[in-house]
Design a protein around this motif. Structure first.
Motif, PDB file in Angstrom:
ATOM      1  N   ALA A 160      -4.712  -2.306   7.407  1.00  0.00           N
ATOM      2  CA  ALA A 160      -3.551  -2.996   6.836  1.00  0.00           C
ATOM      3  C   ALA A 160      -3.720  -4.511   6.886  1.00  0.00           C
ATOM      4  N   LEU A 161      -4.225  -5.012   7.992  1.00  0.00           N
ATOM      5  CA  LEU A 161      -4.410  -6.454   8.157  1.00  0.00           C
ATOM      6  C   LEU A 161      -5.403  -7.002   7.129  1.00  0.00           C
ATOM      7  N   GLU A 162      -6.509  -6.305   6.940  1.00  0.00           N
ATOM      8  CA  GLU A 162      -7.517  -6.738   5.967  1.00  0.00           C
ATOM      9  C   GLU A 162      -6.960  -6.678   4.544  1.00  0.00           C
ATOM     10  N   ALA A 163      -6.227  -5.614   4.230  1.00  0.00           N
ATOM     11  CA  ALA A 163      -5.659  -5.462   2.889  1.00  0.00           C
ATOM     12  C   ALA A 163      -4.631  -6.554   2.600  1.00  0.00           C
ATOM     13  N   LEU A 164      -3.724  -6.792   3.531  1.00  0.00           N
ATOM     14  CA  LEU A 164      -2.723  -7.845   3.331  1.00  0.00           C
ATOM     15  C   LEU A 164      -3.374  -9.217   3.219  1.00  0.00           C
ATOM     16  N   THR A 165      -4.391  -9.465   4.034  1.00  0.00           N
ATOM     17  CA  THR A 165      -5.105 -10.741   3.987  1.00  0.00           C
ATOM     18  C   THR A 165      -5.773 -10.928   2.625  1.00  0.00           C
ATOM     19  N   THR A 166      -6.413  -9.880   2.127  1.00  0.00           N
ATOM     20  CA  THR A 166      -7.061  -9.937   0.812  1.00  0.00           C
ATOM     21  C   THR A 166      -6.068 -10.328  -0.273  1.00  0.00           C
ATOM     22  N   LEU A 167      -4.905  -9.706  -0.257  1.00  0.00           N
ATOM     23  CA  LEU A 167      -3.895  -9.978  -1.280  1.00  0.00           C
ATOM     24  C   LEU A 167      -3.263 -11.352  -1.083  1.00  0.00           C
ATOM     25  N   ARG A 168      -2.925 -11.680   0.146  1.00  0.00           N
ATOM     26  CA  ARG A 168      -2.219 -12.928   0.453  1.00  0.00           C
ATOM     27  C   ARG A 168      -3.073 -14.163   0.162  1.00  0.00           C
ATOM     28  N   LYS A 169      -4.378 -14.045   0.289  1.00  0.00           N
ATOM     29  CA  LYS A 169      -5.253 -15.179  -0.038  1.00  0.00           C
ATOM     30  C   LYS A 169      -5.169 -15.529  -1.521  1.00  0.00           C
ATOM     31  N   ASN A 170      -4.759 -14.569  -2.346  1.00  0.00           N
ATOM     32  CA  ASN A 170      -4.739 -14.759  -3.794  1.00  0.00           C
ATOM     33  C   ASN A 170      -3.350 -14.876  -4.403  1.00  0.00           C
ATOM     34  N   ARG A 171      -2.309 -14.560  -3.623  1.00  0.00           N
ATOM     35  CA  ARG A 171      -0.941 -14.631  -4.130  1.00  0.00           C
ATOM     36  C   ARG A 171       0.023 -14.729  -2.941  1.00  0.00           C
ATOM     37  N   ALA A 172       1.123 -15.400  -3.146  1.00  0.00           N
ATOM     38  CA  ALA A 172       2.115 -15.573  -2.079  1.00  0.00           C
ATOM     39  C   ALA A 172       2.956 -14.298  -1.924  1.00  0.00           C
ATOM     40  N   ILE A 173       2.309 -13.231  -1.477  1.00  0.00           N
ATOM     41  CA  ILE A 173       3.006 -11.965  -1.274  1.00  0.00           C
ATOM     42  C   ILE A 173       3.788 -12.010   0.037  1.00  0.00           C
ATOM     43  N   PHE A 174       4.849 -11.183   0.122  1.00  0.00           N
ATOM     44  CA  PHE A 174       5.649 -11.144   1.335  1.00  0.00           C
ATOM     45  C   PHE A 174       6.460  -9.854   1.369  1.00  0.00           C
ATOM     46  N   PRO A 175       5.814  -8.721   1.697  1.00  0.00           N
ATOM     47  CA  PRO A 175       6.559  -7.462   1.784  1.00  0.00           C
ATOM     48  C   PRO A 175       7.676  -7.552   2.826  1.00  0.00           C
ATOM     49  N   ASN A 176       8.785  -6.877   2.537  1.00  0.00           N
ATOM     50  CA  ASN A 176       9.893  -6.918   3.496  1.00  0.00           C
ATOM     51  C   ASN A 176       9.527  -6.183   4.784  1.00  0.00           C
ATOM     52  N   GLU A 177      10.341  -6.364   5.807  1.00  0.00           N
ATOM     53  CA  GLU A 177      10.030  -5.841   7.136  1.00  0.00           C
ATOM     54  C   GLU A 177       9.874  -4.317   7.152  1.00  0.00           C
ATOM     55  N   GLY A 178      10.720  -3.622   6.411  1.00  0.00           N
ATOM     56  CA  GLY A 178      10.618  -2.162   6.350  1.00  0.00           C
ATOM     57  C   GLY A 178       9.327  -1.707   5.705  1.00  0.00           C
ATOM     58  N   PHE A 179       8.885  -2.425   4.677  1.00  0.00           N
ATOM     59  CA  PHE A 179       7.633  -2.077   4.005  1.00  0.00           C
ATOM     60  C   PHE A 179       6.445  -2.354   4.924  1.00  0.00           C
ATOM     61  N   LEU A 180       6.513  -3.447   5.681  1.00  0.00           N
ATOM     62  CA  LEU A 180       5.446  -3.737   6.641  1.00  0.00           C
ATOM     63  C   LEU A 180       5.380  -2.649   7.718  1.00  0.00           C
ATOM     64  N   ARG A 181       6.532  -2.161   8.132  1.00  0.00           N
ATOM     65  CA  ARG A 181       6.557  -1.070   9.112  1.00  0.00           C
ATOM     66  C   ARG A 181       5.875   0.174   8.536  1.00  0.00           C
ATOM     67  N   GLN A 182       6.164   0.491   7.270  1.00  0.00           N
ATOM     68  CA  GLN A 182       5.557   1.672   6.655  1.00  0.00           C
ATOM     69  C   GLN A 182       4.053   1.497   6.455  1.00  0.00           C
ATOM     70  N   LEU A 183       3.621   0.261   6.167  1.00  0.00           N
ATOM     71  CA  LEU A 183       2.178  -0.004   6.080  1.00  0.00           C
ATOM     72  C   LEU A 183       1.516   0.125   7.448  1.00  0.00           C
ATOM     73  N   SER A 184       2.202  -0.327   8.489  1.00  0.00           N
ATOM     74  CA  SER A 184       1.633  -0.198   9.836  1.00  0.00           C
ATOM     75  C   SER A 184       1.527   1.276  10.226  1.00  0.00           C
ATOM     76  N   GLU A 185       2.504   2.082   9.828  1.00  0.00           N
ATOM     77  CA  GLU A 185       2.448   3.522  10.106  1.00  0.00           C
ATOM     78  C   GLU A 185       1.284   4.169   9.358  1.00  0.00           C
ATOM     79  N   LEU A 186       1.092   3.777   8.098  1.00  0.00           N
ATOM     80  CA  LEU A 186      -0.051   4.286   7.332  1.00  0.00           C
ATOM     81  C   LEU A 186      -1.353   3.887   8.008  1.00  0.00           C
ATOM     82  N   ASP A 187      -1.431   2.642   8.457  1.00  0.00           N
ATOM     83  CA  ASP A 187      -2.626   2.148   9.133  1.00  0.00           C
ATOM     84  C   ASP A 187      -2.937   2.981  10.376  1.00  0.00           C
TER      85      ASP A 187
END
Length: 195
Positions: A160-187
Protein backbone atom coordinates in the motif's frame (compact mmCIF):
# COMPACT_ATOMS: atom_id res chain seq x y z
CA UNK A 1 3.90 -14.94 22.45
CA UNK A 2 3.82 -11.62 20.57
CA UNK A 3 3.78 -11.61 16.78
CA UNK A 4 6.55 -9.80 14.92
CA UNK A 5 4.42 -9.44 11.79
CA UNK A 6 4.38 -5.96 10.30
CA UNK A 7 0.89 -4.49 10.21
CA UNK A 8 0.04 -1.58 7.93
CA UNK A 9 -2.16 1.11 9.47
CA UNK A 10 -4.22 3.91 7.95
CA UNK A 11 -2.24 6.40 10.06
CA UNK A 12 1.03 5.19 8.52
CA UNK A 13 -0.42 5.65 5.02
CA UNK A 14 -1.74 9.11 5.88
CA UNK A 15 1.66 10.16 7.25
CA UNK A 16 3.35 8.99 4.03
CA UNK A 17 0.92 10.97 1.87
CA UNK A 18 1.67 14.14 3.84
CA UNK A 19 5.41 13.68 3.30
CA UNK A 20 5.28 13.48 -0.51
CA UNK A 21 5.09 16.60 -2.65
CA UNK A 22 3.57 15.78 -6.07
CA UNK A 23 5.57 16.77 -9.15
CA UNK A 24 4.39 19.72 -11.20
CA UNK A 25 3.79 18.37 -14.70
CA UNK A 26 2.15 19.62 -17.87
CA UNK A 27 -1.34 18.46 -18.70
CA UNK A 28 -1.23 15.23 -20.75
CA UNK A 29 -1.62 16.07 -24.42
CA UNK A 30 -0.07 19.52 -23.93
CA UNK A 31 3.48 18.56 -23.00
CA UNK A 32 4.97 20.89 -25.64
CA UNK A 33 2.97 23.95 -24.51
CA UNK A 34 2.60 25.88 -21.31
CA UNK A 35 -1.13 25.42 -20.76
CA UNK A 36 -3.01 26.06 -17.55
CA UNK A 37 -5.40 23.29 -16.60
CA UNK A 38 -8.03 25.66 -15.25
CA UNK A 39 -9.24 27.43 -18.43
CA UNK A 40 -9.54 24.01 -20.09
CA UNK A 41 -11.60 22.67 -17.20
CA UNK A 42 -9.59 19.45 -17.28
CA UNK A 43 -7.38 18.01 -14.56
CA UNK A 44 -5.73 14.66 -15.27
CA UNK A 45 -2.30 13.13 -14.65
CA UNK A 46 -0.50 9.99 -15.77
CA UNK A 47 0.29 8.35 -12.43
CA UNK A 48 1.60 5.00 -13.69
CA UNK A 49 2.37 3.91 -17.22
CA UNK A 50 -0.85 4.46 -19.24
CA UNK A 51 -2.88 4.82 -16.01
CA UNK A 52 -4.35 8.28 -15.53
CA UNK A 53 -6.24 9.76 -12.60
CA UNK A 54 -8.54 12.68 -13.26
CA UNK A 55 -11.60 14.70 -12.40
CA UNK A 56 -15.09 15.28 -13.79
CA UNK A 57 -13.74 17.79 -16.34
CA UNK A 58 -11.45 15.19 -17.89
CA UNK A 59 -14.11 12.49 -17.73
CA UNK A 60 -16.74 14.53 -19.56
CA UNK A 61 -14.43 15.88 -22.29
CA UNK A 62 -14.53 13.04 -24.83
CA UNK A 63 -12.55 15.04 -27.41
CA UNK A 64 -9.75 15.55 -24.89
CA UNK A 65 -9.76 11.86 -23.91
CA UNK A 66 -9.49 10.88 -27.58
CA UNK A 67 -6.64 13.40 -28.08
CA UNK A 68 -4.68 11.74 -25.24
CA UNK A 69 -5.57 8.22 -26.47
CA UNK A 70 -7.75 7.07 -23.56
CA UNK A 71 -9.40 3.75 -24.45
CA UNK A 72 -11.01 2.91 -21.09
CA UNK A 73 -12.76 5.00 -18.43
CA UNK A 74 -13.42 3.83 -14.88
CA UNK A 75 -15.85 6.16 -13.10
CA UNK A 76 -15.60 5.61 -9.34
CA UNK A 77 -18.31 8.22 -8.68
CA UNK A 78 -21.15 7.21 -11.02
CA UNK A 79 -24.43 8.88 -10.21
CA UNK A 80 -26.40 12.10 -10.38
CA UNK A 81 -26.09 13.31 -6.78
CA UNK A 82 -23.70 15.91 -5.38
CA UNK A 83 -20.01 15.07 -6.05
CA UNK A 84 -20.84 12.29 -8.51
CA UNK A 85 -20.38 12.10 -12.27
CA UNK A 86 -23.36 11.26 -14.47
CA UNK A 87 -21.72 9.27 -17.24
CA UNK A 88 -22.29 5.69 -18.28
CA UNK A 89 -21.43 3.23 -21.05
CA UNK A 90 -23.76 5.03 -23.48
CA UNK A 91 -22.00 8.35 -22.88
CA UNK A 92 -18.71 7.00 -24.30
CA UNK A 93 -20.15 4.77 -27.02
CA UNK A 94 -19.58 7.25 -29.87
CA UNK A 95 -15.96 7.73 -28.74
CA UNK A 96 -15.25 3.99 -28.75
CA UNK A 97 -14.22 4.12 -25.08
CA UNK A 98 -14.88 1.13 -22.83
CA UNK A 99 -16.53 2.01 -19.53
CA UNK A 100 -16.97 0.72 -16.00
CA UNK A 101 -18.95 2.61 -13.37
CA UNK A 102 -19.01 2.31 -9.59
CA UNK A 103 -21.59 4.00 -7.40
CA UNK A 104 -19.56 5.38 -4.50
CA UNK A 105 -19.71 8.44 -2.33
CA UNK A 106 -16.51 9.95 -0.96
CA UNK A 107 -17.30 9.28 2.69
CA UNK A 108 -15.16 7.29 5.13
CA UNK A 109 -17.99 4.81 5.76
CA UNK A 110 -18.34 3.83 2.07
CA UNK A 111 -17.35 0.23 1.31
CA UNK A 112 -14.92 0.89 -1.53
CA UNK A 113 -13.17 -2.45 -0.96
CA UNK A 114 -16.09 -4.25 -2.62
CA UNK A 115 -14.85 -2.72 -5.90
CA UNK A 116 -11.12 -3.45 -5.53
CA UNK A 117 -11.08 -6.64 -7.62
CA UNK A 118 -13.44 -5.43 -10.36
CA UNK A 119 -11.53 -2.15 -10.65
CA UNK A 120 -8.13 -3.87 -10.74
CA UNK A 121 -9.35 -6.32 -13.39
CA UNK A 122 -10.77 -3.51 -15.58
CA UNK A 123 -7.52 -1.53 -15.39
CA UNK A 124 -5.44 -4.66 -16.07
CA UNK A 125 -7.59 -5.51 -19.11
CA UNK A 126 -7.08 -1.98 -20.44
CA UNK A 127 -3.32 -1.97 -19.96
CA UNK A 128 -2.70 -5.52 -21.13
CA UNK A 129 -4.54 -4.78 -24.38
CA UNK A 130 -2.25 -1.79 -25.04
CA UNK A 131 -4.84 0.75 -23.93
CA UNK A 132 -4.81 3.79 -21.70
CA UNK A 133 -7.21 4.08 -18.80
CA UNK A 134 -8.63 7.08 -16.98
CA UNK A 135 -9.73 6.33 -13.43
CA UNK A 136 -11.73 9.28 -12.17
CA UNK A 137 -14.11 10.54 -9.55
CA UNK A 138 -15.41 14.08 -9.00
CA UNK A 139 -12.06 15.70 -8.19
CA UNK A 140 -9.62 12.86 -8.90
CA UNK A 141 -8.31 12.76 -5.36
CA UNK A 142 -9.94 10.09 -3.17
CA UNK A 143 -12.19 7.43 -4.78
CA UNK A 144 -10.22 7.20 -8.02
CA UNK A 145 -6.88 7.17 -6.21
CA UNK A 146 -8.05 4.39 -3.90
CA UNK A 147 -9.10 2.14 -6.80
CA UNK A 148 -5.86 2.90 -8.69
CA UNK A 149 -3.91 2.04 -5.54
CA UNK A 150 -5.78 -1.26 -5.17
CA UNK A 151 -4.86 -2.06 -8.79
CA UNK A 152 -1.16 -1.52 -8.10
CA UNK A 153 -1.41 -3.72 -5.03
CA UNK A 154 -3.41 -6.54 -6.62
CA UNK A 155 -1.87 -6.58 -10.10
CA UNK A 156 1.63 -5.11 -9.66
CA UNK A 157 2.41 -6.66 -6.25
CA UNK A 158 3.07 -3.30 -4.60
CA UNK A 159 2.46 -2.78 -0.91
CA UNK A 160 0.00 0.00 0.00
CA UNK A 161 2.79 2.42 0.88
CA UNK A 162 4.59 1.87 -2.43
CA UNK A 163 1.35 2.16 -4.43
CA UNK A 164 0.27 5.39 -2.71
CA UNK A 165 3.77 6.83 -3.10
CA UNK A 166 3.78 6.00 -6.82
CA UNK A 167 0.47 7.79 -7.34
CA UNK A 168 1.15 10.72 -5.00
CA UNK A 169 4.44 11.57 -6.71
CA UNK A 170 2.42 12.21 -9.88
CA UNK A 171 -0.81 13.74 -8.55
CA UNK A 172 -2.05 15.39 -5.36
CA UNK A 173 -4.14 12.39 -4.31
CA UNK A 174 -5.66 12.19 -0.83
CA UNK A 175 -7.93 9.21 -0.10
CA UNK A 176 -10.21 9.73 2.87
CA UNK A 177 -9.46 8.05 6.20
CA UNK A 178 -11.93 5.20 5.68
CA UNK A 179 -10.46 4.40 2.27
CA UNK A 180 -6.94 4.40 3.73
CA UNK A 181 -8.15 1.97 6.39
CA UNK A 182 -9.54 -0.34 3.69
CA UNK A 183 -6.27 -0.13 1.74
CA UNK A 184 -4.33 -0.99 4.90
CA UNK A 185 -6.61 -4.00 5.43
CA UNK A 186 -6.00 -5.11 1.83
CA UNK A 187 -2.27 -4.67 2.38
CA UNK A 188 -2.32 -6.82 5.50
CA UNK A 189 -4.44 -9.51 3.79
CA UNK A 190 -2.12 -9.62 0.76
CA UNK A 191 0.97 -9.80 2.97
CA UNK A 192 -0.41 -12.76 4.90
CA UNK A 193 -1.35 -14.54 1.63
CA UNK A 194 2.16 -14.02 0.22
CA UNK A 195 3.97 -15.33 3.33
Amino acid sequence: MASNKKVTTARELLTAIHQIQPASKPLPGYEDKVVSRFPLGVCMDECYSNLYIGDIGAAKDKAYLQKVGITHVLNTAQGNKFATVDTDEEYYKDAGIKYLGMRLLDVPTANISQFFTAGANFIEDALSSGGKVLVHCFMGISRSATIACAFLMLKRDMCALEALTTLRKNRAIFPNEGFLRQLSELDNDLRSQRE
